[in-house]
Design an enzyme around this catalytic site. Structure first.
Site, PDB file in Angstrom:
ATOM      1  N   HIS A   2      -5.386  -3.195  -3.369  1.00 18.44           N
ATOM      2  CA  HIS A   2      -5.681  -3.736  -4.691  1.00 18.44           C
ATOM      3  C   HIS A   2      -7.107  -4.260  -4.649  1.00 18.44           C
ATOM      4  O   HIS A   2      -7.567  -4.740  -3.604  1.00 18.44           O
ATOM      5  CB  HIS A   2      -4.786  -4.931  -5.023  1.00 18.44           C
ATOM      6  CG  HIS A   2      -3.334  -4.636  -5.088  1.00 18.44           C
ATOM      7  ND1 HIS A   2      -2.524  -4.625  -3.979  1.00 18.44           N
ATOM      8  CD2 HIS A   2      -2.521  -4.374  -6.136  1.00 18.44           C
ATOM      9  CE1 HIS A   2      -1.285  -4.360  -4.350  1.00 18.44           C
ATOM     10  NE2 HIS A   2      -1.252  -4.204  -5.643  1.00 18.44           N
ATOM     11  N   GLU A  16       3.257   4.163 -10.778  1.00 11.37           N
ATOM     12  CA  GLU A  16       4.335   3.792  -9.845  1.00 11.37           C
ATOM     13  C   GLU A  16       5.472   3.155 -10.616  1.00 11.37           C
ATOM     14  O   GLU A  16       5.346   2.039 -11.116  1.00 11.37           O
ATOM     15  CB  GLU A  16       3.794   2.806  -8.807  1.00 11.37           C
ATOM     16  CG  GLU A  16       4.841   2.361  -7.826  1.00 11.37           C
ATOM     17  CD  GLU A  16       4.264   1.507  -6.705  1.00 11.37           C
ATOM     18  OE1 GLU A  16       3.140   1.778  -6.264  1.00 11.37           O
ATOM     19  OE2 GLU A  16       4.945   0.553  -6.294  1.00 11.37           O
ATOM     20  N   HIS A  48      12.049   0.899  -5.020  1.00 13.59           N
ATOM     21  CA  HIS A  48      12.146   0.776  -6.477  1.00 13.59           C
ATOM     22  C   HIS A  48      13.225   1.713  -7.010  1.00 13.59           C
ATOM     23  O   HIS A  48      13.958   1.376  -7.941  1.00 13.59           O
ATOM     24  CB  HIS A  48      10.804   1.103  -7.117  1.00 13.59           C
ATOM     25  CG  HIS A  48       9.699   0.149  -6.757  1.00 13.59           C
ATOM     26  ND1 HIS A  48       8.409   0.316  -7.181  1.00 13.59           N
ATOM     27  CD2 HIS A  48       9.711  -0.997  -6.039  1.00 13.59           C
ATOM     28  CE1 HIS A  48       7.649  -0.684  -6.716  1.00 13.59           C
ATOM     29  NE2 HIS A  48       8.426  -1.488  -6.012  1.00 13.59           N
ATOM     30  N   ASP A  50      13.284  -6.335  -4.375  1.00 13.29           N
ATOM     31  CA  ASP A  50      12.389  -5.468  -3.637  1.00 13.29           C
ATOM     32  C   ASP A  50      12.076  -6.123  -2.299  1.00 13.29           C
ATOM     33  O   ASP A  50      11.287  -7.050  -2.222  1.00 13.29           O
ATOM     34  CB  ASP A  50      11.109  -5.374  -4.486  1.00 13.29           C
ATOM     35  CG  ASP A  50      10.219  -4.224  -4.103  1.00 13.29           C
ATOM     36  OD1 ASP A  50      10.699  -3.283  -3.476  1.00 13.29           O
ATOM     37  OD2 ASP A  50       9.031  -4.282  -4.460  1.00 13.29           O
ATOM     38  N   ASP A 108      10.874  -4.510   0.396  1.00 15.00           N
ATOM     39  CA  ASP A 108       9.725  -3.840   1.032  1.00 15.00           C
ATOM     40  C   ASP A 108       9.839  -3.834   2.549  1.00 15.00           C
ATOM     41  O   ASP A 108       8.910  -4.228   3.263  1.00 15.00           O
ATOM     42  CB  ASP A 108       8.411  -4.550   0.624  1.00 15.00           C
ATOM     43  CG  ASP A 108       7.926  -4.096  -0.753  1.00 15.00           C
ATOM     44  OD1 ASP A 108       8.467  -3.126  -1.294  1.00 15.00           O
ATOM     45  OD2 ASP A 108       6.999  -4.745  -1.276  1.00 15.00           O
TER      46      ASP A 108
END
Lengths: 438, 438, 438, 438
Positions: C103, C234, C273, C309, C311
């Site tokens: 990012h 996404e 997701h 989420d 991850d």
């Protein structure tokens, strides 16, 4: 003289001051009452479904039949089918509902051949038409059952075997003929077996293309026979399949747009399917409406703690208010309606339970309508929302709205105006105001 | 003179005929009004939580602080802590709530050593006590935060390292002292890190035993210092851990009974945890009550379509009615209460949102109480249920009830009486009657 | 001389006969080995994400920082930012990964003004470019963080305030400039705050249109500056929002097609997701591929029993095999890749855990690739599937395939050929054959 | 001479070097091979279930029968019942499985009266005993079907009508007699209708007490007739009921302890039920084992993206490894076993699919066993775990372990030793080591 199947149950009245234990009267639904210029019955367009209410037996994956209905006692399938239809019309009349919905196979039994099946259907639709004309009850929608017979176990329009695809097409052709004959205002496609159980044995690309071609043939035949009804697709994410292609409103919209079919279809949204797809109760009703695709609603509910389609009668006033707010805001559902795709619980074995359940749900939707009308007429929420988006009707916001702004202009705006304000979303205020109208 | 943190917000009044947009008044909660022989405030025993409402910042796993509170602006942590406490008591008074709940670490910042931490706490509890005495606001419960500090990341009472276990014990000792000092009516244990993230690295048997021993030490110390409050365990199934041992009401009851601790604990049920465990909103409230273990309620809600603890303010009247029905039926929650373990949404950044949210939720519970009282006083549902189980008060049913029947007697009964009747469960009737009172 | 952040950890080698406890070597990933004509590293195109691996602290909604990284110790934010970047490149090199993702705000801190922020970014991207050139490591994709700052709490491109929209646009402009400068092969849009938390305060139609216009401006600016990379969206269903518009692959495809954007975007699929949207792990990878829209994969995993989420690093060989089967079948992911959008658990506080986690996941994908190649090269499953759909390559099936059949023809076919056969789907056979290659 | 139902299918061999497409042989399960001192068949104790495999038809809530079995073709129900039993024993023998499980009603049809039903059962159990003796196949467990008949729709032991309770008791008495006659090694109670569909019409306290009394009568009668088998309760959270009292392992343990029944029961854990309760696949197997209550396992699986009991054949090696690791660590399951409470998919209509499915699942568990044995024999994970908890075997940790520490001592310890270390949980390392053995 006709048999009465629901002896002892009168035409259901509207009783303003009924008490807690009174369950065979409407306390809120007053068909003729006018709200926002339209009669309640025209806003709500209630419909009784044929399959659960007249064909259901109470069997579930762990248990046998519990509900023994007098109209299912007869010496031949066709005799039962006719008794069932008479029972249904008695029910519609006593309940005061003007619409019903049906699968082809609800109405008449499948024969040994397609020809025999179709002849059964002709005989039954003759009788249905007669009863419709006599009572004024109409068909909200017809659909083909392309999922129950073993031939469809691997799909109908998405079956790997073109012979099965052909059978589905032949059945659909007759279904469209039936829709025309009965004056159905809509025709629904629910793809219960159109999806996959194992990705390993499935060619998804081929199946989607076949399904699109199936729909294209339906459009052509509809035009050919001059059938005027609205085509509807009913999304459901899973069950019976592990994954169904028509997962939710957006999935169907994506599919339709990919194959250029969006002009010919709207959606029939069932909230119990919406919640199974992981959305909130009203989500797909709202999304379909936003995309101009909300055609009809299967007004039922599930239990959010259960992971399958329970098809319960909708009794939650918050939910019915949310749905009716969207429906009134888009100007109604016509030619669609609110179809009770709901079944009394397996344990609700009394005949009167069929009435109690429908009455309770109709009252729940009538309260939802009244609440929604108050919300809309008083306009507190609407003006809060309008104010919230006001900046898009002037200056840089207007250019964004019009699609004429560029990233460079946006950057210039920030250079000149600096940081943006943090503005409360005020969710709890909205919820509290909403509760005022409940 | 004291700073006013909520300038412009008056003591919240009860306004019988308030309009849709009026959100800074009670429309249903009338503290002094008597229902079934008890004032509304005594049935409801509302409590404000300190952590969300005064310590929350709006940060979430994907975003930074959004809520900037004037009481968090100061030059030292202790200065902020004091301003925060003043703000809290201003809030309690204006809202008209008599109880608050707190973690030890909400009240005062953790220092570099246990000693410094405890001195901070002493200073802050002195002030809290002063404000309590001045206002009459009391502590519903105290709890120790044994989950936020990095030392507890692998558990507190279930940590694989006995050094961390010792630290948790030392903190608990002080927490019990604080509970005594502040006159807390209950003490809560929430085991957010007591569980596992990976079964591969976890010795479950050892951890459960350590947790039980931790509780036994707490009981002993409580007795030693003469602390009178009720111990409560708060179940939660998961989050932050993948699996928490206190999964739901029955898991905790099983654990307590296994280790002989059931006489010293009741449960603090949070419905948002109940729904995360896969139950319906009211399930654990009902189950805990049935086992005589319902001690208090963290009155919040989640979204059934979300899989984490959203800690929203409870606004659904159906849910509040179900909870209050159970609470009234068991004769109230005292010494427990209804604690708003709820946070305004991250986007609700106005100070007034704190009031609006609590008012909306208090009104939702006031409506729930009124509905529950009507249901109980009119007795329609109760008499339907009583009738349903009537057969257990006579004959073979009575023997089953008493535990004196045998399989042989049951077989004899069937030989003599044949097949049992299929009796409708009438769920839709119950739902419709219930809706009458909503 | 440069600081070494990962002292004691060598360049990770491939060790064919490593033992159970050896976790700082590859046992399966052999970058240069050629499978089906391509090197493993070119099939897998692994990428390390900057945010979790170098910016993560271990904080979660219930706890504070647990992971203290040496590169985050410094006197100014910019000093830390530079140390972090050096640490990252040391990590990439030792791990042997050729790509990273970032990012804008991972790389450099946000300043007091947009201008200061952009100057920070310029300084950091100069350094990044230098390190890229020195090491040959490249940027798989850049994305803008349009969700963490409080200004975006109500959305960025869907914010009700056009000032915030403008800010997002300004940030995006710079983000695209950064992508060009760093030679990013893709640019990702993740709309974490593009959705709703309460349908009551949201104008969905307006927000979707604004989001589409935002994308259109991005396309124009990309063309203007000659940025060659692939745009990716996404999908994620929920979290942080209650509902995000980019719910899943089909929702995004539907949105893109509705607004005529499908030619300019592909999808970046994150399986964690996908499972949150109620699908199986591989579902969206398969669906995106079927629609020709699979651009890249965020290779992580969740726990199916958790509703948020997590991850996690992907360690399940079945899952990695399913993903790689699809990737190989579509000829690879280039210019996309497998990006480890995964974080070590909050409790994994050792620096070496960062290596162990990536190595374990890379080996899991390497095994997945080897399995997929065996499956594809041996062709047992492919020939079973081909046989299953064979009827669509002849006769009536061919006409369905071509879109030239009509319902009337299908009916004729059934009249002539009668009932279709019931053909086993043989799911267990497929599963057993699949297991053979695991 | 006997009919052969599975003509063309030989006794299934173990073939070490079988190829991908070979699915009618074992590739991993080698019954006689000894691992850790015990033969594979003795570790695994596989059992075939009678209901799914011989009584299943493929019907689901949306579709009719798809599987037409030759043993279900006959002129009377008893004739079919006998053919079915012969088919079953042919299947057991060809598959090489030594155990089967059954409901009373699987074996023989219900008659018009209890007496007729029991006579049917006597006739069928005579035949079963004969076939058992001839083949050496044994009964792993018997259970009573107290959920399928309409009389049980509102519960059996928790029915509001004591007449139904009596019927359930009479049926149970016979079921226990059957267990004794057939030499069943266990007897299972699954309370599919023991729970509620609506909390409004349910007296939970009364129902739980009745259920406990039902179990007490079973214990008495078991003792009376000298039945030696282990009693097992099988938890399931929901489906068919909205909530079932035996929600999960801990719920059942809590119930048993509350009513003083824990000495007479162990648990039969079905992982598909575990995942429906919101736990990970292996969770209840582990928890039951930790509490010394793991009696048997219904070895099947679900799809984590589906919310109902799919009863699929377990094919995931990670899952089977986790289960077998627990089983081996507790020294085996005897007198319980691994019962395939699994059904071929509705679309798997070939007779051979029954074999392929069982073989695939047996191989999956054989691989799980081999992996678990490697993990345990090499001891890498075990020694990591042991080291992790080491501090509880000395000093203050030992006192906590022994239950002799007090909060005051813990505080002293912290005063002397200060802050605790933050120690990595190393989850990714455990996962990577685990993967080494897969």
């Amino acid at each position: 003289t006709e048999t009465q199947f629901f002896a002892g149950i009168p035409k259901i009245p509207y009783v303003l001051d009924a008490e807690g234990g009174d369950v065979l009267c409407f306390k809120h639904y007053n068909a003729e009452e006018v709200l926002m210029g339209r009669r309640m019955e025209d806003w709500l367009r209630f419909s009784v479904c044929y399959w659960h209410t007249f064909c259901g037996t109470g069997a579930d994956p762990f248990g046998l039949q519990t509900q023994r209905r007098p109209w299912n006692e007869g010496t031949t399938p066709m005799e039962c089918a006719k008794k069932r239809l008479h029972a249904a019309f008695e029910f519609f009349n006593k309940l005061g509902v003007k619409y019903y919905t049906l699968h082809d196979r609800d109405l008449s039994p499948e024969g040994m051949t397609l020809d025999e099946t179709n002849r059964n259907l002709d005989e039954m639709t003759d009788l249905a038409l007669e009863l419709q004309n006599k009572t004024g009850v109409k068909v909200l929608w017809v659909t083909c059952n392309l999922f129950a017979h073993s031939r469809y176990m691997n799909g109908a329009a998405t079956n790997p075997d073109s012979h099965v695809f052909a059978y589905a097409g032949a059945q659909l052709k007759k279904g469209l003929d039936v829709a025309k004959k009965l004056g159905a205002e809509n025709f629904v496609f629910w793809g219960g077996r159109e999806g996959y159980n194992s990705i390993l044995n499935t060619n998804v690309a081929a199946e989607l293309k076949h399904m699109a071609n199936f729909f294209k043939m339906a459009i052509k035949y509809k035009e050919k026979i001059g059938l005027q009804c609205q085509f509807l697709i009913e999304p459901k994410p899973k069950e019976p399949c592990k994954h169904q292609y028509d997962y939710d409103a957006m999935s169907v919209i994506g599919f339709l747009k990919h194959f250029g079919l969006e002009g010919d279809f709207k959606l029939n949204i069932e909230p119990n399917h919406t919640t199974l797809a992981g959305h909130s109760y009203e989500h797909d009703v709202v999304m379909a409406s936003v995309f101009g695709m909300l055609g009809s609603v299967d007004s039922n509910t599930g239990s959010p703690d259960l992971g399958w389609d329970t098809d319960q009668f909708p009794m939650d006033i918050r939910n019915t208010t949310m749905v009716m707010k969207t429906v009134v805001e888009q100007g109604g559902l016509q030619p669609g309606g609110l179809n009770f795709d709901a079944k009394v619980r397996r344990e609700s074995t009394d005949l009167e339970d069929l009435f109690i359940a429908h009455i309770g749900a109709m009252d729940a939707f009538a309260r939802g309508l009244r609440n929604a009308v108050s919300i809309i007429e008083e306009g507190v929420i609407a003006s809060m929302v309008k104010e919230r988006y006001m900046s898009f009707s002037r200056g840089i916001g207007q250019k964004v709205e019009d699609g004429t702004a560029s990233l460079e202009e946006l950057e210039d705006y920030v250079i000149q105006n600096g940081e943006a304000k943090v503005t409360s979303g005020k969710q709890e205020k909205y919820e509290t105001v909403f509760n005022h109208y409940m």
